[in-house]
Design a protein around this motif. Structure first.
Motif, PDB file in Angstrom:
ATOM      1  N   LYS A   6     -10.085  16.196   0.945  1.00 26.15           N
ATOM      2  CA  LYS A   6     -11.356  16.314   1.651  1.00 26.15           C
ATOM      3  C   LYS A   6     -12.372  17.025   0.757  1.00 26.15           C
ATOM      4  O   LYS A   6     -12.054  18.024   0.118  1.00 26.15           O
ATOM      5  N   GLY A   7     -13.585  16.464   0.675  1.00 20.91           N
ATOM      6  CA  GLY A   7     -14.641  17.056  -0.130  1.00 20.91           C
ATOM      7  C   GLY A   7     -14.768  16.466  -1.521  1.00 20.91           C
ATOM      8  O   GLY A   7     -15.741  16.736  -2.224  1.00 20.91           O
ATOM      9  N   ASP A   8     -13.806  15.637  -1.950  1.00 16.67           N
ATOM     10  CA  ASP A   8     -13.873  15.000  -3.265  1.00 16.67           C
ATOM     11  C   ASP A   8     -14.934  13.910  -3.278  1.00 16.67           C
ATOM     12  O   ASP A   8     -15.181  13.257  -2.268  1.00 16.67           O
ATOM     13  N   THR A   9     -15.533  13.678  -4.432  1.00 19.27           N
ATOM     14  CA  THR A   9     -16.446  12.562  -4.624  1.00 19.27           C
ATOM     15  C   THR A   9     -15.647  11.421  -5.233  1.00 19.27           C
ATOM     16  O   THR A   9     -14.985  11.605  -6.253  1.00 19.27           O
TER      17      THR A   9
ATOM     18  N   GLY B 168     -19.148   7.989  -2.655  1.00 14.75           N
ATOM     19  CA  GLY B 168     -19.337   8.837  -1.483  1.00 14.75           C
ATOM     20  C   GLY B 168     -18.356   9.982  -1.456  1.00 14.75           C
ATOM     21  O   GLY B 168     -17.438  10.065  -2.266  1.00 14.75           O
ATOM     22  N   GLU B 169     -18.557  10.853  -0.481  1.00 15.10           N
ATOM     23  CA  GLU B 169     -17.711  12.036  -0.332  1.00 15.10           C
ATOM     24  C   GLU B 169     -16.630  11.766   0.708  1.00 15.10           C
ATOM     25  O   GLU B 169     -16.899  11.142   1.736  1.00 15.10           O
TER      26      GLU B 169
ATOM     27  N   LEU C  17     -14.655  12.502   3.752  1.00 15.06           N
ATOM     28  CA  LEU C  17     -14.872  13.316   4.945  1.00 15.06           C
ATOM     29  C   LEU C  17     -13.551  13.753   5.580  1.00 15.06           C
ATOM     30  O   LEU C  17     -13.446  14.844   6.122  1.00 15.06           O
TER      31      LEU C  17
ATOM     32  N   ILE D 279     -14.731   7.842   4.056  1.00 18.58           N
ATOM     33  CA  ILE D 279     -15.743   8.173   3.061  1.00 18.58           C
ATOM     34  C   ILE D 279     -17.129   8.008   3.668  1.00 18.58           C
ATOM     35  O   ILE D 279     -17.410   7.018   4.342  1.00 18.58           O
ATOM     36  N   LYS D 280     -17.991   8.980   3.387  1.00 20.55           N
ATOM     37  CA  LYS D 280     -19.352   8.974   3.932  1.00 20.55           C
ATOM     38  C   LYS D 280     -20.150   7.797   3.371  1.00 20.55           C
ATOM     39  O   LYS D 280     -20.266   7.629   2.160  1.00 20.55           O
TER      40      LYS D 280
ATOM     41  N   THR E  10     -19.516  13.451 -11.074  1.00 20.67           N
ATOM     42  CA  THR E  10     -20.960  13.379 -10.845  1.00 20.67           C
ATOM     43  C   THR E  10     -21.737  13.788 -12.089  1.00 20.67           C
ATOM     44  O   THR E  10     -22.863  13.346 -12.291  1.00 20.67           O
TER      45      THR E  10
END
Length: 103
Positions: free
Chosen positions: A5-8, A21-22, A24, A35-36, A73
């Motif tokens: 959770k929180g990974d891109t 996306g990130e 969720l 994924i967002k 990123t």
């Protein structure tokens, strides 16, 4: 699973290929991730009370974790991961292409 959770992440297969996306939420029992902004579907919701109108909502659905890769990123590149030990002796995840430590 290789993602948390929180990974891109970047989608590498399917109709959403190339999207970033990130994460969720993760579902380890089915090996899926949410994924967002990826795999967004519309859902028609019936009215719950009398006099209330129905709605059309958009929600993300999970995709299989094998269809995503961790994404840097800073370098703007997707990469596999390897597990290494940092100076404290703690096991951390590292991107193979860039050498960037995630944890």
């Amino acid at each position: 699973m290789h993602v948390k959770k929180g990974d891109t992440v970047q989608v590498i297969a399917g109709s959403e290929k190339g999207k970033v996306g990130e994460v969720l939420r993760t579902f380890p029992e089915t090996s899926k991730v949410l994924i967002k902004g990826v795999n967004v579907k519309t859902k028609h919701v019936k009215p719950q009370q009398e006099g209330e109108s129905g709605q059309i909502t958009t929600i993300e659905f999970p995709i299989h974790s094998s269809n995503v890769m961790l994404y840097s990123t800073k370098q703007k590149v997707a990469s596999r991961i390897c597990y290494t030990f940092n100076s404290d002796g703690r096991k951390v995840r590292m991107l193979k292409k860039t050498g960037e430590v995630i944890d």
